[in-house]
Design an enzyme around this catalytic site. Sequence first.
Site, PDB file in Angstrom:
ATOM      1  N   CYS A   1     -10.685 -29.559  -7.275  1.00 50.29           N
ATOM      2  CA  CYS A   1     -11.050 -29.977  -5.633  1.00 50.29           C
ATOM      3  C   CYS A   1     -12.853 -29.758  -6.161  1.00 50.29           C
ATOM      4  O   CYS A   1     -13.534 -29.691  -5.352  1.00 50.29           O
ATOM      5  CB  CYS A   1     -10.961 -28.352  -5.169  1.00 50.29           C
ATOM      6  SG  CYS A   1     -11.772 -27.054  -5.846  1.00 50.29           S
TER       7      CYS A   1
ATOM      8  N   THR B   1     -19.199   5.916 -16.926  1.00 50.59           N
ATOM      9  CA  THR B   1     -19.669   5.382 -15.950  1.00 50.59           C
ATOM     10  C   THR B   1     -20.287   6.453 -14.538  1.00 50.59           C
ATOM     11  O   THR B   1     -20.740   7.592 -15.518  1.00 50.59           O
ATOM     12  CB  THR B   1     -18.170   5.446 -14.738  1.00 50.59           C
ATOM     13  OG1 THR B   1     -18.652   4.635 -13.376  1.00 50.59           O
ATOM     14  CG2 THR B   1     -17.609   6.673 -14.651  1.00 50.59           C
TER      15      THR B   1
ATOM     16  N   HIS C   1     -12.355  -4.869 -12.100  1.00 48.76           N
ATOM     17  CA  HIS C   1     -13.252  -5.787 -11.687  1.00 48.76           C
ATOM     18  C   HIS C   1     -13.048  -7.565 -11.815  1.00 48.76           C
ATOM     19  O   HIS C   1     -13.939  -8.132 -12.554  1.00 48.76           O
ATOM     20  CB  HIS C   1     -14.836  -4.953 -11.382  1.00 48.76           C
ATOM     21  CG  HIS C   1     -14.855  -4.364 -11.017  1.00 48.76           C
ATOM     22  ND1 HIS C   1     -16.092  -2.546 -11.995  1.00 48.76           N
ATOM     23  CD2 HIS C   1     -14.615  -3.442  -9.671  1.00 48.76           C
ATOM     24  CE1 HIS C   1     -16.112  -1.918 -10.254  1.00 48.76           C
ATOM     25  NE2 HIS C   1     -15.368  -1.594 -10.093  1.00 48.76           N
TER      26      HIS C   1
ATOM     27  N   CYS D   1     -15.172 -27.282 -10.553  1.00 47.35           N
ATOM     28  CA  CYS D   1     -13.514 -26.845 -10.659  1.00 47.35           C
ATOM     29  C   CYS D   1     -12.802 -28.520 -10.542  1.00 47.35           C
ATOM     30  O   CYS D   1     -13.477 -29.341 -10.210  1.00 47.35           O
ATOM     31  CB  CYS D   1     -12.784 -26.419  -9.159  1.00 47.35           C
ATOM     32  SG  CYS D   1     -10.844 -26.777  -9.064  1.00 47.35           S
TER      33      CYS D   1
END
Length: 260
Positions: free
Chosen positions: A159, A195, A126, A156
């Site tokens: 961009c 988990t 993940h 960013c």
Amino acid sequence: MKEITVHNQEHLEEAIAKFQSSRHCVALTGAGISVESGIDDFRSPGGLWSKFPPDEYGTITVFLTDPEKAWKLFRSLGRGLLGKVPNRAHRVLAQLEDMKLLKGVVTQNIDNLHQDAGSNIVLEIHGNHHYLQCLGCGDVCVPPDNVLTSENVPLCRHCNRALKPNVVLFGENVRQLDEIYDLLRHCDLLMVIGTSAQVYPAAALPEQVKHSGGLIFEFNIEETVLTHGGAGGRAGSDYFFNGSASAMLQLLLNGNSANQ
Ligand code: APR
């Protein structure tokens, strides 16, 4: 075979003998292994998803359509990880790797605590919260210092698009799946630690190991959907260590050293 809950010396010695005869042991970890480092898990009472419902805050669609909202979750997640250090459970896994008794760790966690504990082979299905990523130009960068205090969404530098933590949101593809399948190809013992085993594709990994004849050791403070297996032919655990990850892994390590 019905799972064995390890609650007496006989079961423990049996499990340790199986551990010692394994040739390719791998660990699969979840948020529960980091609870003793002071990091809330997701689905336990008071867990992160009780404060930020995942379908309202944790999907890629929310990030793309309402980054301000998504960043409320990301800041809370980031603050919860600040200054946290590995606990004994992380350190036992690093030690088992050092002793060549563990081939590696597949983790659903984004907290980098396995690496901080000294584990070398850590596959992060993940992602990892240490970096931000731009979905526009693909840039991956270190977060600005004020990322957890500023109310502005970080943009960013190339961009100007909104950045997100370099982690997998619901609706996104997971990471390192080919490396994970490679690591599990010859796995004869999978230790499933902390988990709830509900989120796929990670939750399908015990099945894969069981399918190729491997054993499942489960470590959790409570039973999960994996413990008894069953529903829809789902694989179940062979040995269930019902207790905190750190105490149960230490028990295994001590038992292993005692039986050398
Ligand atoms: N020791 C062992 N197990 C523990 C401990 C502990 N000290 N504390 C909690 N647990 C167990 C809980 O009983 C629960 O079964 O850890 C599990 C944590 O489950 P979740 O909160 O569902 O976390 P996880 O299984 O890692 O979630 C999988 O779902 O939310 C997404 O991307 C997120 O990686 C996460 C994925």
